[in-house]
Enzyme design. Sequence first.
Site, PDB file in Angstrom:
ATOM      1  N   GLU A  98      51.242  22.720  15.614  1.00 18.27           N
ATOM      2  CA  GLU A  98      50.741  23.446  16.780  1.00 18.27           C
ATOM      3  C   GLU A  98      49.330  23.932  16.491  1.00 18.27           C
ATOM      4  OE1 GLU A  98      49.716  25.372  19.978  1.00 18.27           O
ATOM      5  OE2 GLU A  98      51.621  24.265  19.973  1.00 18.27           O
ATOM      6  N   ASP A 146      55.092  17.609  23.345  1.00  9.09           N
ATOM      7  CA  ASP A 146      55.014  18.504  24.502  1.00  9.09           C
ATOM      8  C   ASP A 146      53.584  19.018  24.657  1.00  9.09           C
ATOM      9  OD1 ASP A 146      55.523  20.204  26.616  1.00  9.09           O
ATOM     10  OD2 ASP A 146      56.495  21.743  25.402  1.00  9.09           O
ATOM     11  N   CYS A 180      53.974  18.455  31.740  1.00  3.88           N
ATOM     12  CA  CYS A 180      53.809  19.255  32.953  1.00  3.88           C
ATOM     13  C   CYS A 180      52.811  18.603  33.901  1.00  3.88           C
ATOM     14  CB  CYS A 180      53.366  20.675  32.602  1.00  3.88           C
ATOM     15  SG  CYS A 180      51.810  20.759  31.687  1.00  3.88           S
TER      16      CYS A 180
END
Length: 389
Positions: free
Chosen positions: A275, A321, A347
């Site tokens: 991340e 993601d 998304c």
Amino acid sequence: MTTIVRVAARGDGVADDGRHIAFAAPGDTIAADGTVQPGPHHNVPPCRHFPACGGCQLQHLDDESWSDFIVERVASALAAQGLSAPIRMPQLSPPRTRRRATLHFDPAGRLGFAQEKSHQLVDVQECHVLAPELFALVKPLKRLLPSFKPKRRLDVHLALADQGVDLLVTGIAPEGLAHADAISAFAQEHRLARFAFDDGMGPETRWEPDAVTITLGNVPVPLPPAAFLQATREGEAALVAAVREAVGDAGIVADLFAGLGTFALALPGRVYAAEGARDAIAALKAAAGRAQRLVFTEHRDLFRRPLTTAELDRFGAIVLDPPRAGAREQAAQLAASIAPAIAYVSCNPSSFARDAKTLCEGGWRLDWVQPVGQFRWSTHVELAARFSR
């Protein structure tokens, strides 16, 4: 008489003669004078602020036509890249389940969402999207925030944590004893989990009686102010279930763009989590360590330094993601890897389809897509998909 046959990406109804009609649902008819005659899928909007409020665009659709809209958004994005795949029935979050949101407060005393295609604010009196715990703070905040005498618009970030509502106000730094007393009294009265302010130099917590956490995969994770969360618990559960299905029984998994660990902490076996946001990966590392989960974390900018094909080949499955821009750089490395499966959470159907094309050109197969509608009555579409060799 003209009939509405589908809903376009921005929410307009599309008639059988090609015209776009605002706030029309499939099955509506358009009279000669241009008026809309509601059909079987036309929902009576429940909120007085629709359609002015930019928080919702599709309150005029029933759940069936909203589901069809979501499926068509995904199918159209794939078709634009020359792709197709089985698209499952969307998982829809119910009304009043949104657990995070950003409202705006202006010097005139208005608090709410921006109007559609405008910087003007809708002073919300009701909301059928926000969780009741969040909406309950709207009126009290309208009484509190003017006391700070803001000279410009403030952003009010609300999130529902394990301990209650986490509140961050950006754009101002309260000063003096009177403000300190008002903040403490407000936080106590409304049982806030945390109350923080950010004037541009980073969040400063003014109230946090207990360390604020969000439970992910049955593990309490420290929650940084304004950190990313899936918008609803129902949406999170749907995405986690799809990812677990896509990953299967892989013994070691890479979770890329891992955030706070929504997927890393829900997966069996060993997990490598990467991340780029330092506070998020630090929170995941701390939570996994306390829970004795087999999660190895790395602070890594996956846009500038994506995992190489050689690194990816070590894993039994990859979870991806990325933010709305997608993962162009990482997808290029994945296209050449030999990992057996990829779970891609997105998304943005357009950037997902672009990356899916890269993967398919590298020899991957898009097995299925699970759409998720967790932004109730919005044109915003989320999805999880499985790729296999």
